[in-house]
Motif scaffolding. Structure first.
Motif, PDB file in Angstrom:
ATOM      1  N   ASN A  51       0.160  12.116  -0.153  1.00 59.67           N
ATOM      2  CA  ASN A  51      -0.656  13.287   0.148  1.00 59.67           C
ATOM      3  C   ASN A  51       0.021  14.549  -0.356  1.00 59.67           C
ATOM      4  OD1 ASN A  51      -2.891  14.684   1.623  1.00 59.67           O
ATOM      5  ND2 ASN A  51      -1.160  15.596   2.686  1.00 59.67           N
ATOM      6  N   MET A  87      -3.044   5.261  -2.830  1.00 57.09           N
ATOM      7  CA  MET A  87      -4.049   6.260  -2.473  1.00 57.09           C
ATOM      8  C   MET A  87      -3.403   7.639  -2.570  1.00 57.09           C
ATOM      9  SD  MET A  87      -6.185   6.824   1.096  1.00 57.09           S
ATOM     10  CE  MET A  87      -4.782   7.476   2.013  1.00 57.09           C
ATOM     11  N   LEU A 136       0.851  -1.189   0.000  1.00 57.70           N
ATOM     12  CA  LEU A 136       0.000   0.000   0.000  1.00 57.70           C
ATOM     13  C   LEU A 136       0.888   1.241   0.000  1.00 57.70           C
ATOM     14  CD1 LEU A 136      -2.672  -0.969   2.677  1.00 57.70           C
ATOM     15  CD2 LEU A 136      -3.083  -0.687   0.232  1.00 57.70           C
ATOM     16  N   TYR A 151       0.445   5.406   0.423  1.00 53.47           N
ATOM     17  CA  TYR A 151      -0.421   6.551   0.688  1.00 53.47           C
ATOM     18  C   TYR A 151       0.364   7.830   0.405  1.00 53.47           C
ATOM     19  CZ  TYR A 151      -3.615   3.437   3.295  1.00 53.47           C
ATOM     20  OH  TYR A 151      -4.484   2.444   3.662  1.00 53.47           O
ATOM     21  N   SER A 176      -7.139   5.032 -12.183  1.00 57.01           N
ATOM     22  CA  SER A 176      -7.993   5.404 -11.063  1.00 57.01           C
ATOM     23  C   SER A 176      -9.143   4.425 -10.895  1.00 57.01           C
ATOM     24  CB  SER A 176      -8.538   6.814 -11.283  1.00 57.01           C
ATOM     25  OG  SER A 176      -9.448   7.157 -10.259  1.00 57.01           O
ATOM     26  N   GLU A 221      -4.159  11.599  -1.754  1.00 55.96           N
ATOM     27  CA  GLU A 221      -5.027  12.552  -1.065  1.00 55.96           C
ATOM     28  C   GLU A 221      -4.610  13.992  -1.364  1.00 55.96           C
ATOM     29  OE1 GLU A 221      -7.738  12.034   0.344  1.00 55.96           O
ATOM     30  OE2 GLU A 221      -7.745  10.406   1.810  1.00 55.96           O
ATOM     31  N   LYS A 259      -9.528   8.649  -5.651  1.00 53.14           N
ATOM     32  CA  LYS A 259      -8.236   8.694  -4.983  1.00 53.14           C
ATOM     33  C   LYS A 259      -7.465   7.374  -4.961  1.00 53.14           C
ATOM     34  CE  LYS A 259      -9.968   7.969  -0.242  1.00 53.14           C
ATOM     35  NZ  LYS A 259     -10.036   8.542   1.124  1.00 53.14           N
ATOM     36  N   TRP A 260      -8.080   6.271  -5.352  1.00 55.48           N
ATOM     37  CA  TRP A 260      -7.418   4.962  -5.322  1.00 55.48           C
ATOM     38  C   TRP A 260      -6.980   4.562  -6.726  1.00 55.48           C
ATOM     39  CZ3 TRP A 260      -6.087   2.785  -0.826  1.00 55.48           C
ATOM     40  CH2 TRP A 260      -6.763   3.197   0.319  1.00 55.48           C
ATOM     41  N   THR A 289      -1.299  -0.994  -4.417  1.00 55.60           N
ATOM     42  CA  THR A 289      -2.441  -0.074  -4.405  1.00 55.60           C
ATOM     43  C   THR A 289      -1.968   1.286  -3.903  1.00 55.60           C
ATOM     44  OG1 THR A 289      -3.933  -1.916  -3.893  1.00 55.60           O
ATOM     45  CG2 THR A 289      -4.775   0.323  -3.557  1.00 55.60           C
TER      46      THR A 289
END
Length: 387
Positions: free
Chosen positions: A89, A127, A85, A87, A110, A129, A114-115, A125
């Motif tokens: 931002n 994400m 994963l 993440y 997409s 933000e 956001k994923w 995966t």
């Protein structure tokens, strides 16, 4: 000012450390036999656009490409697919749009707003933000009572000191197998510690995890720049060690025009993580100064002197440190000596410990070896007596 127009040389060092650490960290986590889920999490709290205008990679692109490379390694070697994963931002709206475009250029599509996923890298995966860091990180950390994050490595690279409240790192480092690499904006922090505006001072207090700045302001008042920096580093290091669950802290000093611009602070509970980061930072030590501090004992070293000596001098210094620590002790394992080296000295294991032990053996300071087949070899389980 466009922060992503061109990568500055002093920032390139920071990103090189990140790049050199990320894949070995994933390998350490995913291939750990105790990690049955084969999952890990990479976090970039200030992801930027992913690519600078001069086409050099930013932190977020470094993380994603590292995950892709590790996935390919796993497939090639027949390992279980790593479940990764990522993440990311980025608060600035234009930069956020550019970041999405750059991630999509790697073949990620997409799934919603956001994923992102890829058919070529099915177990990665992403994400993305578009929030203030505090809101973004709070949402990650609010995972429910009794729950914990999967093994995670978080890179935090803000533009100033007002966006990174210390309380977030306290909460994050409570999780098992959580590691943090934060760019402590030293230049700005140092400049405003004695600022007369109480709101500014309050932001620095929040940033450093202090109740107030009076004690720190009094300590640094009148000090020369080097002593002042030592006090600030010691204060932040002690706060990490005393107020979070981190056991090991290491920092790397990055300078521009002979003045410290930023200091990378690395925090972990895991001695293997510390070993890996020391190996990574050592490769870059010609560009900055670094020291190591642990929870039981803070060891400050004069790196201006250290860096002026050659490798053999380092090995000699390490052999002396090992002997001084274990002198007159019996049945000491190489593994025990390695732990001492990682925690109590500046040195990485590779290319240092074994040559240092060879010196001691040649000097007759270590004898009565058990558990080895050849002389002047030092497998981890080998035991010896210090004379």
């Amino acid at each position: 000012m466009n922060f992503f127009a061109e990568l500055q040389d002093h920032s390139e060092v920071k990103l090189s450390i990140l790049e050199n650490y990320t894949i070995p960290w994933m390998r350490k986590i995913i291939l750990n036999p105790f990690n049955k889920s084969k999952r890990c999490l990479l976090i970039d709290g200030f992801a930027g656009t992913g690519i600078y205008d001069d086409n050099r990679k930013g932190s977020s692109m470094i993380m994603v490409e590292a995950a892709m490379d590790f996935y390919s390694q796993a497939v090639k070697n027949g390992w279980d697919e790593p479940d990764i994963l990522i993440y990311l931002n980025e608060l600035n709206t234009d930069n956020h749009k550019s970041l999405i475009s750059n991630i999509e250029s790697l073949g990620f599509e997409s799934m919603d707003d956001k994923w992102f996923s890829s058919n070529d890298f099915e177990s990665i995966t992403i994400m993305i933000e578009n929030k203030a860091f505090e809101e973004f990180f709070d949402e990650i950390l609010n995972i429910g009572e009794g729950k914990t994050l999967i093994p995670s490595f978080c890179f935090v690279d803000p533009f100033g000191f007002s966006q990174t409240p210390f309380r977030l790192f306290e909460k994050y480092l409570k999780n098992e197998n959580s590691e943090l690499l934060i760019n402590f904006i030293y230049e700005h922090t140092n400049r405003f510690i004695t600022h007369p505006n109480e709101k500014v001072r309050a932001r620095i207090s929040t940033h450093m995890g202090l109740v107030g700045l009076n004690d720190l302001s009094d300590k640094v008042s009148g000090l020369d720049p080097l002593e002042r920096k030592k006090v600030i580093i010691e204060t932040y290091t002690n706060n990490i060690l005393n107020e979070t669950d981190a056991v090991h802290v290491k920092h790397f000093d990055i300078k521009k025009n002979r003045r410290t611009k930023m200091i990378l602070f690395y925090a972990t509970k895991n001695i293997n993580g510390l070993k890996l980061m020391k190996e990574t930072m050592w490769k870059h030590d010609e560009t900055g100064l670094f020291t190591y501090d642990d929870k039981q004992q803070m060891v400050q070293l004069d790196f201006e002197t250290i860096l002026s000596t050659d490798k053999q001098m380092h090995i000699n210094l390490l052999s002396e440190a090992i002997y001084n620590n274990f002198s007159k002790r019996k049945n000491i394992s190489c593994e025990h000596i390695e732990v001492f080296t990682i925690i109590e000295t500046i040195y990485p294991l590779t290319n240092f410990v074994k040559p240092a032990l060879k010196i001691l053996e040649e000097q007759g300071k270590i004898t009565n070896f058990k558990g080895r087949k050849k002389i002047k070899t030092y497998p981890a389980k080998t035991r010896m007596d210090f004379n």
